[in-house]
Design a protein around this motif. Sequence first.
Motif, PDB file in Angstrom:
ATOM      1  N   GLU A 115       1.012  -1.597   0.023  1.00  0.00           N
ATOM      2  CA  GLU A 115       0.412   0.230  -0.005  1.00  0.00           C
ATOM      3  C   GLU A 115       0.744   1.449   0.306  1.00  0.00           C
ATOM      4  N   ASN A 116       1.213   2.382  -1.063  1.00  0.00           N
ATOM      5  CA  ASN A 116       1.031   3.462  -0.886  1.00  0.00           C
ATOM      6  C   ASN A 116       3.190   3.252  -0.884  1.00  0.00           C
ATOM      7  N   GLU A 143       1.156  -1.323   9.333  1.00  0.00           N
ATOM      8  CA  GLU A 143       2.179  -0.891   9.306  1.00  0.00           C
ATOM      9  C   GLU A 143       3.392  -0.734   9.630  1.00  0.00           C
TER      10      GLU A 143
END
Length: 503
Positions: A334-335, A459
Amino acid sequence: METNTNNHKEQIAKAMQSVITEHEKVNQDPWRLNYHVATPAFWMNDPNGFIYYKGEYHLFYQHHPYSPEWGPMFWGHVKSTDLMQWTHLPIALAPSEDYDADGCFSGSAIEKDGNLYLMYTGNVWTGENRDTDLKQVQCLAVSEDAIHFDKLKENPVILEAPEGNIHPYHFRDPKVWKHNDYYYCVLGSKTNEETGQILLYRSRDLFSWKFMAVSAKGEGNFGYMWECPDIFTLEEQEVLVMSPQGLTPEGDKYHNLHQAGYVLGKLNYDTGVLQHGEFEMLDYGFDFYAPQTTIDDQGRRIMIAWMAMWESEMPEQNQNWAGAMTLPRQLILENGKIKSKPIPEIENIRGNQVIYENLIVEGEVAFKEVDGNSLELDVYINANEASQFGLKLRMNETGEQYTELKYDVNSGVMTFDRNQAGSGPGGVRKAPVQLINNTLHLRIFIDKSSVEVFINDGEKVMTGRIYPDENSTSIRFFSDGPCQLTHLKKWDLKHSITYMEKK
């Protein structure tokens, strides 16, 4: 395709007897893990041969079946249908031939023609110095039933390191995969000047290999040896996961003896060269090394790692076992960054749910039924007016023994502190974390001698072994100003590892 069998079978039978004889005593240890893979007895390190094969997950691991210290390596073996409930199978590989006499070192697995192949490094010591006096080769073993493995008569299939600025003896840990019409294999290596690198090989048939290129090489603070490389694709982006040895600490990073992380890039399958970006850590805790991934029938990329660290104190060795595996984690891109998420199958071992909502915490507070030594916590904490808040896990009655997770709002740093955790190594690890809508989301997995903390939906992750007293089961929340637990869920987690019966 011919195989060697007799001596190999004898060595496996002897090792199995050693492990089974000791297992009952080992299992009495209060630090024995409930839902993490560990050996029936004695030593474990790197995960090997992680694969989804014929409807089941198979996981192998580096194993010394005669003592709780590292020694000549065998391959232990477990399988599962859901990644959470594991059953031990017989040892799969034993050092038995002249090319692997001192260890069947790490490697990987692949399916070919319906059979399961293991590719591993055969190790032989040629003298007393473990850094210079060794010979490493790459070998294959095959099984029709995914339980009993025979080594190929053609071994070794890669006899020596290539020419060039490539260390002639340190080349190991093959990770094999198939892309279009070829099999590929990546190996950990270093230059003659002690810079970590990886080597890429290619084969049409899995048996005859050709060296392609030094696929990637370290620059700057990138270590003297890259171990356990793994190349795969996520969201049309190549990922190289590896474990570089010898990184110098930078700020709050790289404080373990060795590291594990990844780079994102693009692999040119014609030249074998991987163009890649910066190194990122996969875990900010104490005990995480040699991760390996597989892809399953749902298309998920699942990672598992050794939940320990080289040269770290391991109090369980006194009870004749050592090391464990992390929880399996799904990798999501993600990103431009990889998130490591707990797999949904954890639900399969949950019980006794407790839920609280919208609680104000100031000072130190405990909540009824939120305690234990084998559990999952899912908690959202709104910082409100607090500048520091967190949890104390596995606390004893006097409040002197605990493991602390603390978030500092001003610095944006999450701290995992095990200096008061009990026996074993202490230490502090830190990770940079930003609040989301002023809220910190934690999923915390506590086992008898481990803690894994997934922060903000994976994360960041922080993993550590802890060795508290058996009766240290309290959990306390703390804050230096009013903060709000908007959501707190707790589940007990059941024992989910099945060991072989004593025969």
